[in-house]
Write a protein that holds these residues in place. Sequence first.
Motif, PDB file in Angstrom:
ATOM      1  N   UNK A 154      48.698  16.206  29.475  1.00 49.95           N
ATOM      2  CA  UNK A 154      48.507  17.508  28.823  1.00 49.95           C
ATOM      3  C   UNK A 154      49.790  18.312  28.750  1.00 49.95           C
ATOM      4  N   UNK A 155      50.832  17.824  29.417  1.00 47.20           N
ATOM      5  CA  UNK A 155      52.104  18.554  29.404  1.00 47.20           C
ATOM      6  C   UNK A 155      52.930  18.137  28.193  1.00 47.20           C
TER       7      UNK A 155
ATOM      8  N   UNK B 109      58.582  16.728  31.612  1.00 50.08           N
ATOM      9  CA  UNK B 109      57.387  17.361  31.068  1.00 50.08           C
ATOM     10  C   UNK B 109      57.306  18.814  31.531  1.00 50.08           C
ATOM     11  N   UNK B 110      56.817  19.678  30.629  1.00 48.29           N
ATOM     12  CA  UNK B 110      56.637  21.085  30.998  1.00 48.29           C
ATOM     13  C   UNK B 110      55.322  21.571  30.427  1.00 48.29           C
ATOM     14  N   UNK B 111      54.858  22.664  31.005  1.00 50.19           N
ATOM     15  CA  UNK B 111      53.649  23.290  30.495  1.00 50.19           C
ATOM     16  C   UNK B 111      54.055  24.473  29.624  1.00 50.19           C
ATOM     17  N   UNK B 112      53.304  24.707  28.527  1.00 52.89           N
ATOM     18  CA  UNK B 112      53.650  25.828  27.650  1.00 52.89           C
ATOM     19  C   UNK B 112      52.958  27.096  28.117  1.00 52.89           C
TER      20      UNK B 112
ATOM     21  N   UNK C 202      54.976  25.018  35.873  1.00 49.40           N
ATOM     22  CA  UNK C 202      54.623  23.612  36.071  1.00 49.40           C
ATOM     23  C   UNK C 202      55.594  22.720  35.302  1.00 49.40           C
ATOM     24  N   UNK C 203      56.257  21.796  36.004  1.00 52.39           N
ATOM     25  CA  UNK C 203      57.071  20.816  35.302  1.00 52.39           C
ATOM     26  C   UNK C 203      57.291  19.572  36.147  1.00 52.39           C
TER      27      UNK C 203
ATOM     28  N   UNK D 171      59.223  17.704  41.052  1.00 49.14           N
ATOM     29  CA  UNK D 171      57.898  18.050  40.527  1.00 49.14           C
ATOM     30  C   UNK D 171      57.551  19.446  41.027  1.00 49.14           C
ATOM     31  N   UNK D 172      57.155  20.308  40.099  1.00 45.65           N
ATOM     32  CA  UNK D 172      56.773  21.684  40.424  1.00 45.65           C
ATOM     33  C   UNK D 172      55.307  21.838  40.062  1.00 45.65           C
TER      34      UNK D 172
END
Lengths: 154, 307
Positions: free
Chosen positions: A47-48, A73-76, A81-82, A138-139
């Motif tokens: 989903x990222x 990967x990152x969250x919008x 979150x990444x 990882x965050x």
Amino acid sequence: MKKLTLILCLGLLACALAGCGQPGEKAPAAPRPLKEAVAAAAADAGALVAIPAEDLEDVLGIPPEDYSEFVYLQENSLSGREILVLRAADAEAAQRVRGRVEAYLERRRKETDNYLPEAYKLLMAAKVEVKNHTVALIVGEQAADEVRKLLAGE
Amino acid sequence: MIMKGMKAERQFVSIARGLGRGRKGAPKAGRESVFAGLVLDISGPRDIINAFGSARKEGKTMRRIVSVLVAALMLLGCLPGLCEELTQEQLFSYYDGSVFVGDSITRQLRVFVLEKQETEPDFLKNARFLVTQSYFLYTASRKYLQKNANNLIYRGEEMPLCEIIGQMKPKRVLILLGVNDYVGEKIEKGIGWCERIVDLIAETSPDTQVIFESLTPVTPKFCRKKDYRAMWDDYNAALEEMCRRRGAGYIDIATPLKDADGYLRADYSSDGEYHLKGVGLQLWLDTLAAYARQQYEAGLWTPEASR
């Protein structure tokens, strides 16, 4: 003379066939593709949003020759979150990459301090881990667990 | 174009017919015959008649007719339907070689564009983003690195904006900053910072066109202690005027995002304050496309020229 030559050749042949391996020894398995490893470790990876390689160089200063594979990967949202995982080209490259990712983590903490408290909390709990040539940051809420699963296969 | 010695009337009709405008058939008698074939709105022909009449009276026929024709040509150029309809791909090619600079709001646009690229790989693929959360307009206006500030990062190093643009040398740089500065409360200073950015980029990358994007609107929740709507609007108006004066571009991305009361529409906001979500970010992209279309219709850009 002919028999001696034949015996010598057969002996050489026997050595060539037997000398290269040990009984029971297998060639090391090719590492699992990072994308698969990340998907297995982080449930929300699909989903990222995937960040392209240009950002690794433009933002983190990691040139393409320093790694063979990466997942970024990152969250919008503003959650922080990444997932950033790189397989460095060699041991020296791994050290350089580690330094760059640690510097990046410090900047992200500075950006979010007093601005995005939830993201700041996650970033403060995150750390850069290295195993063999794999560097991982990882965050997220389950970061520690996800890193452990990811690096277990490295 | 206008031959010396010809009567003014014949010259005018000849040129008008040469433009290929207007109705077919024999011209009517009287004034209408002078303008046979010339199609304009109702005020156009009257103005041209007046200009034409005055020029004849004052004996400055040639010069006046040329002025009027130039104005008519410009009017024709602005009429819809005269420009070829551009596709979305062509419109967004305007931003090839561009760099978007901003804070967390532009960072959201960046990630939204990446999401779009999962199904449209070529969408804005030749644009770059330079974003840092809580980046200040003031910091962007500094020539030297601000040690205690959140700076932009390029190739792993913190650098001032002007220096990064000097290295990247993009075709255009689009800047959306000021929310973190609460620049609506210090409009004069904010405009001064923007002018400084224009000057610095002119020094480090003279061929880069600078375009400022307006501040995006804010929600009632953001305005709970102070109503920032008018301040934001005043700042945007001042920014637009500065851009006009200094030859920079200006894109109003605020207006499409507002509700009837001038707030950021609730369904466009991701955090209930000033950050945007998908619908709002798509509107932002639509506004960028509209701006590109305006540049095309004004004759300032063509898709082929930007590639």
